[in-house]
Scaffold this motif. Structure first.
Motif, PDB file in Angstrom:
ATOM      1  N   UNK A   1     -15.515   5.499  -7.044  1.00 17.79           N
ATOM      2  CA  UNK A   1     -14.357   6.344  -7.363  1.00 17.79           C
ATOM      3  C   UNK A   1     -13.162   5.492  -7.787  1.00 17.79           C
ATOM      4  N   UNK A   2     -13.047   4.295  -7.195  1.00 20.63           N
ATOM      5  CA  UNK A   2     -11.975   3.369  -7.594  1.00 20.63           C
ATOM      6  C   UNK A   2     -12.208   2.884  -9.035  1.00 20.63           C
TER       7      UNK A   2
ATOM      8  N   UNK B   1      -2.949  -3.255 -14.868  1.00 17.24           N
ATOM      9  CA  UNK B   1      -3.129  -2.000 -14.140  1.00 17.24           C
ATOM     10  C   UNK B   1      -4.264  -2.107 -13.117  1.00 17.24           C
ATOM     11  N   UNK B   2      -5.391  -2.657 -13.565  1.00 20.05           N
ATOM     12  CA  UNK B   2      -6.570  -2.716 -12.680  1.00 20.05           C
ATOM     13  C   UNK B   2      -6.306  -3.549 -11.420  1.00 20.05           C
TER      14      UNK B   2
ATOM     15  N   UNK C   1      -5.357  -3.845  -5.649  1.00 25.30           N
ATOM     16  CA  UNK C   1      -4.532  -4.398  -4.565  1.00 25.30           C
ATOM     17  C   UNK C   1      -4.000  -3.263  -3.677  1.00 25.30           C
ATOM     18  N   UNK C   2      -3.518  -2.206  -4.320  1.00 29.44           N
ATOM     19  CA  UNK C   2      -3.019  -1.064  -3.548  1.00 29.44           C
ATOM     20  C   UNK C   2      -4.140  -0.435  -2.722  1.00 29.44           C
ATOM     21  N   UNK C   3      -5.328  -0.343  -3.330  1.00 23.44           N
ATOM     22  CA  UNK C   3      -6.494   0.217  -2.637  1.00 23.44           C
ATOM     23  C   UNK C   3      -6.811  -0.599  -1.379  1.00 23.44           C
ATOM     24  N   UNK C   4      -6.728  -1.913  -1.493  1.00 23.56           N
ATOM     25  CA  UNK C   4      -7.077  -2.785  -0.356  1.00 23.56           C
ATOM     26  C   UNK C   4      -6.010  -2.709   0.735  1.00 23.56           C
TER      27      UNK C   4
ATOM     28  N   UNK D   1       3.445   2.498   1.614  1.00 24.51           N
ATOM     29  CA  UNK D   1       2.076   2.596   1.101  1.00 24.51           C
ATOM     30  C   UNK D   1       1.339   3.763   1.766  1.00 24.51           C
ATOM     31  N   UNK D   2       0.385   4.336   1.044  1.00 24.00           N
ATOM     32  CA  UNK D   2      -0.366   5.452   1.642  1.00 24.00           C
ATOM     33  C   UNK D   2      -1.305   4.985   2.755  1.00 24.00           C
ATOM     34  N   UNK D   3      -1.716   5.921   3.584  1.00 26.10           N
ATOM     35  CA  UNK D   3      -2.688   5.629   4.650  1.00 26.10           C
ATOM     36  C   UNK D   3      -4.061   6.082   4.169  1.00 26.10           C
ATOM     37  N   UNK D   4      -4.693   5.197   3.426  1.00 23.12           N
ATOM     38  CA  UNK D   4      -5.978   5.592   2.851  1.00 23.12           C
ATOM     39  C   UNK D   4      -7.108   5.567   3.865  1.00 23.12           C
ATOM     40  N   UNK D   5      -6.806   5.114   5.083  1.00 23.45           N
ATOM     41  CA  UNK D   5      -7.860   5.155   6.107  1.00 23.45           C
ATOM     42  C   UNK D   5      -8.206   6.596   6.494  1.00 23.45           C
TER      43      UNK D   5
END
Lengths: 123, 251
Positions: free
Chosen positions: B62-63, B164-165, B170-173, B200-204
């Motif tokens: 999805x990333x 961009x990638x 980095x944001x995803x990690x 930053x979002x809480x992607x957990x």
């Protein structure tokens, strides 16, 4: 634009607090659910292979193979599983904070859309 | 609303004509087939590993899809100068962004559903049970993908595609890290790091593969709340992207 972003950042900082981190906000009761094996388990005896004991922190069954290990029921917290249970799906005390943050984010988004549109019209 | 949907369908058609989407989808399916080929060596709960790796593969997919689909849309429109006639008359900047986003989001959702069905087929072929929470988990992955799409759109309005990638990755990690873990990256400046983490979002909240792989029940309410949280963050990122886009001079 810079003002809009600063405004959004200030709101976000003041609203979404660090209390989201499960490790930091979990109650001692939640963290203490992790099973701690007591030292006094001599009653198990070598010949007893499947004996359940009254245990201060939870129930376990000794390894049928006769080793020192013991096996917990499925879903019962075991040693070293903090990482597993310190996740949002298992910590229902932060679910309310997810709703709170969702409301704040939608309000922020609405404010940003209105402000940026207003600034574009006045350019 | 109608102009947005028309533009979204145009975007969908143009994305399906690209090789990127097919390449990434094929890589995801090959990875799933590879997971299904791993020998079990008689391990009784091999299905757990298949589910774990399969859902992890879908999350990485999805990333990659978000980056592959959206990082080039606006830069290409600007380079070919198609963005100017579009937003000059038929569409506002907001409608342009929404049309492009909805088109890419539809492709992303379809790819994730295909990945979920692929994982189900692999589990069935290996005679493993399909957990009932697999579909809600896929729904959560789709929402995560839409949020990442919004992030990629935001970056695409002020950075080049090659930048961009890495920024999105980095944001995803870092968004998966706990506050204490993030502060640990630079322990000498805990205040700054804590403030940065707050933004930053809480992607957990999207991490659901562990309980599903271990056969634990996840309350339906959690899926609902996590989806609402993800959608809210997506809306916020789109609002920030729109604010940046409205500020840009396209001449």
């Amino acid at each position: 634009m810079r003002n809009v972003l600063t405004f959004a950042a200030i709101l976000l900082i003041s609203a979404c607090r660090t209390d989201y981190d499960i490790e930091e906000v979990a109650t001692a009761e939640f963290l203490g659910q992790d099973h701690v094996h007591a030292d006094s388990c001599e009653t198990c005896g070598e010949e007893t292979t499947e004996v359940e004991h009254d245990h201060p922190e939870g129930e376990h069954v000794h390894d049928p193979a006769g080793s020192d290990r013991h096996i917990h029921e499925a879903g019962v917290r075991n040693h070293g599983t903090e990482w597993f249970f310190n996740q949002p799906w298992a910590a229902d005390f932060i679910w309310g904070k997810m709703v709170r943050d969702s409301v704040i984010l939608v309000l922020l988004a609405t404010g940003l859309i209105i402000l940026s549109g207003y600034r574009r019209k006045n350019r | 609303m109608r102009p947005v949907m028309t533009f979204a369908l145009m975007t969908l058609r143009s994305l399906l004509r690209r090789r990127t989407i097919w390449g990434i989808s094929i890589v995801i399916l090959i990875a799933l087939v590879g997971i299904g080929q791993v020998p079990g060596y008689g391990v009784s709960n091999q299905g757990r590993f298949m589910l774990d790796f399969g859902l992890f593969g879908l999350e990485i997919g999805t990333l990659l899809l978000a980056i592959g689909l959206a990082s080039n849309i606006y830069p290409r429109d600007r380079e070919r100068k198609t963005v100017m006639p579009i937003i000059a008359v038929p569409l506002s900047r907001g409608q342009y962004l929404m049309g492009r986003f909805v088109g890419a989001a539809l492709v992303q959702a379809a790819a994730m559903l295909a990945g979920c069905l692929g994982l189900m087929v692999i589990l069935m072929l290996n005679e493993h049970a399909i957990p009932p929470d697999l579909f809600p988990a896929t729904g959560l992955l789709i929402v995560e993908g839409w949020f990442l799409l919004a992030v990629v759109f935001f970056f695409s309005f002020w950075t080049s595609p090659p930048l961009n990638a890495p920024l999105t990755i980095l944001l995803f990690i870092v968004s998966q890290m706990s506050v204490s873990g993030f502060v640990g990256l630079l322990p000498t400046a805990p205040g700054i790091m804590r403030t940065l983490r707050l933004l930053l979002p809480h992607m957990d909240v999207f991490h659901i593969k562990d309980p599903i792989a271990h056969g634990m029940d996840v309350p339906g309410l959690y899926f609902l709340l996590a989806m609402v949280y993800g959608l809210s963050y997506m809306v916020f990122m789109l609002a920030v992207a729109l604010a940046v886009f409205r500020k840009r001079d396209l001449k």
